[in-house]
Enzyme design. Structure first.
Site, PDB file in Angstrom:
ATOM      1  N   ASP A  22      44.362  40.066  34.342  1.00  8.39           N
ATOM      2  CA  ASP A  22      43.330  40.579  35.248  1.00  8.39           C
ATOM      3  C   ASP A  22      41.918  40.301  34.724  1.00  8.39           C
ATOM      4  OD1 ASP A  22      42.390  41.874  37.489  1.00  8.39           O
ATOM      5  OD2 ASP A  22      42.530  43.877  36.616  1.00  8.39           O
ATOM      6  N   ASN A  70      48.168  41.201  46.644  1.00 12.06           N
ATOM      7  CA  ASN A  70      47.067  40.240  46.534  1.00 12.06           C
ATOM      8  C   ASN A  70      46.848  39.402  47.807  1.00 12.06           C
ATOM      9  OD1 ASN A  70      47.566  39.667  42.976  1.00 12.06           O
ATOM     10  ND2 ASN A  70      46.036  40.959  43.981  1.00 12.06           N
TER      11      ASN A  70
HETATM   12  C1  IPE Z   1      47.010  43.047  39.307  1.00  8.04           C
HETATM   13  O1  IPE Z   1      45.629  42.891  39.368  1.00  8.04           O
HETATM   14  C2  IPE Z   1      47.691  41.814  39.808  1.00  8.04           C
HETATM   15  C3  IPE Z   1      47.545  40.621  38.972  1.00  8.04           C
HETATM   16  C4  IPE Z   1      46.872  40.536  37.864  1.00  8.04           C
HETATM   17  C5  IPE Z   1      48.250  39.459  39.445  1.00  8.04           C
HETATM   18  P1  IPE Z   1      44.783  43.367  40.637  1.00  8.04           P
HETATM   19  O2  IPE Z   1      43.391  42.938  40.362  1.00  8.04           O
HETATM   20  O3  IPE Z   1      45.397  42.881  41.886  1.00  8.04           O
HETATM   21  O4  IPE Z   1      44.940  44.955  40.565  1.00  8.04           O
HETATM   22  P2  IPE Z   1      43.993  46.098  41.130  1.00  8.04           P
HETATM   23  O5  IPE Z   1      43.719  45.783  42.566  1.00  8.04           O
HETATM   24  O6  IPE Z   1      42.745  46.094  40.309  1.00  8.04           O
HETATM   25  O7  IPE Z   1      44.770  47.361  40.927  1.00  8.04           O
HETATM   26  C1  IPE Z   2      43.506  38.613  38.370  1.00  3.16           C
HETATM   27  O1  IPE Z   2      42.129  38.582  38.390  1.00  3.16           O
HETATM   28  C2  IPE Z   2      44.133  37.479  39.155  1.00  3.16           C
HETATM   29  C3  IPE Z   2      44.836  37.900  40.369  1.00  3.16           C
HETATM   30  C4  IPE Z   2      44.981  39.120  40.790  1.00  3.16           C
HETATM   31  C5  IPE Z   2      45.410  36.825  41.174  1.00  3.16           C
HETATM   32  P1  IPE Z   2      41.304  39.244  39.575  1.00  3.16           P
HETATM   33  O2  IPE Z   2      41.064  38.207  40.615  1.00  3.16           O
HETATM   34  O3  IPE Z   2      41.941  40.491  40.037  1.00  3.16           O
HETATM   35  O4  IPE Z   2      39.941  39.580  38.822  1.00  3.16           O
HETATM   36  P2  IPE Z   2      39.014  40.835  39.066  1.00  3.16           P
HETATM   37  O5  IPE Z   2      39.857  42.057  38.837  1.00  3.16           O
HETATM   38  O6  IPE Z   2      38.525  40.745  40.475  1.00  3.16           O
HETATM   39  O7  IPE Z   2      37.942  40.694  38.056  1.00  3.16           O
HETATM   40 MG    MG Z   3      41.770  42.448  39.429  1.00  2.54          MG
END
Ligand code: IPE
Ligand code: IPE
Ligand code: MG
Length: 241
Positions: A22, A70
């Site tokens: 993340d 997602n």
């Molecule tokens: C969890 O991260 C999913 C992945 C890293 C693939 P998210 O960014 O989707 O989670 P939330 O929305 O902050 O809980």
């Molecule tokens: C994790 O990084 C990747 C996926 C969930 C696909 P994010 O895209 O959630 O990154 P932040 O949380 O917005 O910084």
């Molecule tokens: Mg995230």
């Protein structure tokens, strides 16, 4: 265990490490770049950490790449992530003999493009003999996984293979994507968020959690060392004393 042991990482790493990758979006934002650039950098971090896990002798590495939630993101971002996954898998397939990593995919792949599904299947089939196993969670949700397992068990009951009272924790586990994979001892979440976001809900019953402030694209082998060192300092009791 001494400070020196920790510093030199002399203690064996956990057998199974899971990572919620993340912070890609925030990493890109900090640099004034599009979110997709963050996902590309996150892909590089994955390569780096998967290689390092192999060097350390970690047997299973499970990474959360795309959750069932997602899909709520913009079409542009989802398409960008899918494109990067395709590129990564094509490269991994070309480099298979060099990397010697076994791929498995956790998640409902049927929602992915036929092309991406084929790349996943090819990667899984062609790497079956390698020791180190990377479980790639793609369109994965912990609740979805448990619902699917329950449905599959119910179907087996209806077909006369089992009676409902045959269900045990072991039997339910065998219906999960993670069948045959031991539970992760350590789950790492970079990016500063302190939640599980539907990752490995069943398998994390007794996992140790390490939350770190680094954003995933910046995650280094040193950060993994730090998480493992922290894991070794925990006193795991599993409900005992
Ligand atoms: C969890 O991260 C999913 C992945 C890293 C693939 P998210 O960014 O989707 O989670 P939330 O929305 O902050 O809980
Ligand atoms: C994790 O990084 C990747 C996926 C969930 C696909 P994010 O895209 O959630 O990154 P932040 O949380 O917005 O910084
Ligand atoms: Mg995230």
């Amino acid at each position: 265990m001494s400070e020196t042991d920790l510093k030199n990482n002399l203690l064996p790493p956990p057998r199974h490490i899971a990572i919620i990758m993340d912070g890609n979006g925030r990493w890109a934002k900090q640099r004034g770049l599009p979110r997709t650039a963050g996902h590309a950098a996150g892909g590089e971090a994955f390569r780096r950490i998967a290689n390092y896990c192999r060097t350390l002798g970690v047997k299973y590495l499970t990474v959360y790449a795309f959750s069932t939630e997602n899909w709520k993101r913009s079409e542009e971002e989802v398409a960008g992530i899918m494109r990067l996954l395709g590129r990564y898998l094509r490269e991994a397939l070309a480099d298979m003999e060099k990397n010697k990593v076994r791929f498995r995919f956790f998640g409902d792949l049927s929602k992915l493009s036929p092309e991406l599904q084929k790349l996943c299947m090819d990667a899984q089939n062609r790497s079956a003999d390698y020791d180190v196993q990377v479980n790639f969670c793609l369109n994965y949700g912990g609740r979805d996984e448990i619902v699917r397992a329950s449905r599959a068990f119910a179907a087996d009951v209806a077909a006369g293979k089992y009676r409902s009272e045959d269900l045990t924790e072991e039997l339910l586990s065998s219906y999960l994507y993670s069948a045959d994979v031991p539970d992760p001892e350590l789950i790492i979440r970079p990016s500063g968020e302190k939640r599980i976001s539907n990752f490995l809900l069943w398998q994390s019953a007794y996992s140790e959690f390490v939350f770190m402030n680094v954003l995933w694209p910046d995650f280094s082998p040193g950060d993994l060392d730090a998480a493992i060192a922290e894991y070794h300092q925990r006193n795991r009791r599993f409900g005992g004393t």
